[in-house]
Design a protein around this motif. Structure first.
Motif, PDB file in Angstrom:
ATOM      1  N   PHE A   1       0.858  -1.184   0.000  1.00  0.00           N
ATOM      2  CA  PHE A   1       0.000   0.000   0.000  1.00  0.00           C
ATOM      3  C   PHE A   1       0.892   1.232   0.000  1.00  0.00           C
ATOM      4  O   PHE A   1       1.694   1.425   0.914  1.00  0.00           O
ATOM      5  CB  PHE A   1      -0.921   0.011   1.219  1.00  0.00           C
ATOM      6  CG  PHE A   1      -1.869   1.172   1.251  1.00  0.00           C
ATOM      7  CD1 PHE A   1      -2.882   1.289   0.313  1.00  0.00           C
ATOM      8  CD2 PHE A   1      -1.754   2.142   2.226  1.00  0.00           C
ATOM      9  CE1 PHE A   1      -3.760   2.359   0.343  1.00  0.00           C
ATOM     10  CE2 PHE A   1      -2.630   3.214   2.276  1.00  0.00           C
ATOM     11  CZ  PHE A   1      -3.640   3.324   1.332  1.00  0.00           C
ATOM     12  N   LYS A   2       0.768   2.037  -1.035  1.00  0.00           N
ATOM     13  CA  LYS A   2       1.615   3.220  -1.218  1.00  0.00           C
ATOM     14  C   LYS A   2       3.078   2.788  -1.113  1.00  0.00           C
ATOM     15  O   LYS A   2       3.506   1.935  -1.865  1.00  0.00           O
ATOM     16  CB  LYS A   2       1.223   4.322  -0.245  1.00  0.00           C
ATOM     17  CG  LYS A   2      -0.197   4.822  -0.454  1.00  0.00           C
ATOM     18  CD  LYS A   2      -0.554   5.945   0.469  1.00  0.00           C
ATOM     19  CE  LYS A   2      -1.995   6.387   0.196  1.00  0.00           C
ATOM     20  NZ  LYS A   2      -2.441   7.390   1.136  1.00  0.00           N
ATOM     21  N   ASP A   3       3.837   3.342  -0.178  1.00  0.00           N
ATOM     22  CA  ASP A   3       5.254   2.977  -0.040  1.00  0.00           C
ATOM     23  C   ASP A   3       5.478   1.897   1.013  1.00  0.00           C
ATOM     24  O   ASP A   3       6.620   1.581   1.335  1.00  0.00           O
ATOM     25  CB  ASP A   3       6.094   4.213   0.318  1.00  0.00           C
ATOM     26  CG  ASP A   3       6.142   5.223  -0.818  1.00  0.00           C
ATOM     27  OD1 ASP A   3       6.014   4.794  -1.984  1.00  0.00           O
ATOM     28  OD2 ASP A   3       6.307   6.425  -0.536  1.00  0.00           O
ATOM     29  N   ASN A   4       4.423   1.360   1.570  1.00  0.00           N
ATOM     30  CA  ASN A   4       4.542   0.357   2.626  1.00  0.00           C
ATOM     31  C   ASN A   4       4.396  -1.056   2.077  1.00  0.00           C
ATOM     32  O   ASN A   4       3.673  -1.281   1.103  1.00  0.00           O
ATOM     33  CB  ASN A   4       3.473   0.579   3.703  1.00  0.00           C
ATOM     34  CG  ASN A   4       3.634   1.889   4.416  1.00  0.00           C
ATOM     35  OD1 ASN A   4       4.727   2.443   4.488  1.00  0.00           O
ATOM     36  ND2 ASN A   4       2.543   2.408   4.940  1.00  0.00           N
ATOM     37  N   GLN A   5       5.066  -1.975   2.745  1.00  0.00           N
ATOM     38  CA  GLN A   5       4.981  -3.391   2.386  1.00  0.00           C
ATOM     39  C   GLN A   5       5.144  -4.208   3.658  1.00  0.00           C
ATOM     40  O   GLN A   5       5.996  -3.907   4.496  1.00  0.00           O
ATOM     41  CB  GLN A   5       6.094  -3.742   1.398  1.00  0.00           C
ATOM     42  CG  GLN A   5       6.181  -5.208   1.073  1.00  0.00           C
ATOM     43  CD  GLN A   5       7.323  -5.521   0.124  1.00  0.00           C
ATOM     44  OE1 GLN A   5       7.706  -4.710  -0.699  1.00  0.00           O
ATOM     45  NE2 GLN A   5       7.879  -6.705   0.250  1.00  0.00           N
ATOM     46  N   ILE A   6       4.301  -5.227   3.833  1.00  0.00           N
ATOM     47  CA  ILE A   6       4.462  -6.163   4.940  1.00  0.00           C
ATOM     48  C   ILE A   6       4.348  -7.575   4.399  1.00  0.00           C
ATOM     49  O   ILE A   6       3.795  -7.801   3.315  1.00  0.00           O
ATOM     50  CB  ILE A   6       3.425  -5.937   6.066  1.00  0.00           C
ATOM     51  CG1 ILE A   6       1.996  -6.205   5.586  1.00  0.00           C
ATOM     52  CG2 ILE A   6       3.560  -4.552   6.677  1.00  0.00           C
ATOM     53  CD1 ILE A   6       0.969  -6.272   6.697  1.00  0.00           C
TER      54      ILE A   6
END
Length: 162
Positions: free
Chosen positions: A42-47
């Motif tokens: 999501f956007k610049d996030n990653q998990i």
């Protein structure tokens, strides 16, 4: 070759479910994979996390709890992306290095751990993982293994100091 999908758009259904499109889910279901490795973007996030791929009311679904939603920075109204991978872990979840070390050093405790159900093993691993401090992870792993050697199998009692 490890099974994987391309990234695909998803959203939260209910409070914590994500419906997986059938064309992506069937690849894993047909190969007999009930637990999968998931990356969420999501956007610049990653998990990344592990989860169970379940068939519920005609849809394939994965739990995406509030903790993961917060970590990724999504709200129930957001669209984001998932990518699925074959789960190659032994227990369906990554084991902290600290717990691996305890498993290797306490072979008797490890033999009792191996007799537990897969779900109970995962639950204990998740319990140890939630502690950020490595020494606490070691202490909790040792406590669990000591309690297993005492014959305790109730998950609530396994994590208690006697």
């Amino acid at each position: 070759m490890v099974l994987q999908t391309p990234k695909f758009p998803v959203h939260i259904t209910g409070t914590h479910g994500v419906i997986i499109p059938e064309e992506h889910a069937k690849v894993f279901a047909d190969a007999g994979h009930k637990r999968i490795h998931i990356k969420a973007f999501f956007k610049d996030n990653q998990i990344a996390f592990h989860g169970a791929l379940r068939l519920y009311q005609g849809n394939y679904i994965v739990s995406f709890g509030k903790r993961y939603q917060k970590e990724l920075g999504v709200f129930p109204t957001d669209f984001f992306e998932f990518q699925l991978f074959e789960n190659t872990t032994t227990y369906g979840v990554e084991i902290p290095e600290t717990m691996k070390a305890v498993m290797e050093s306490d072979t008797e405790g490890y033999s009792y751990f191996e007799k537990l159900t897969d779900g109970r093993k995962r639950g204990l691993i998740y319990y140890v993982k939630r502690f950020k401090n490595e020494q606490t992870q070691v202490d909790k792993s040792l406590l669990i293994f000591d309690n297993l050697k005492r014959g305790i199998t109730d998950p609530r009692e396994l994590i208690k100091q006697l």
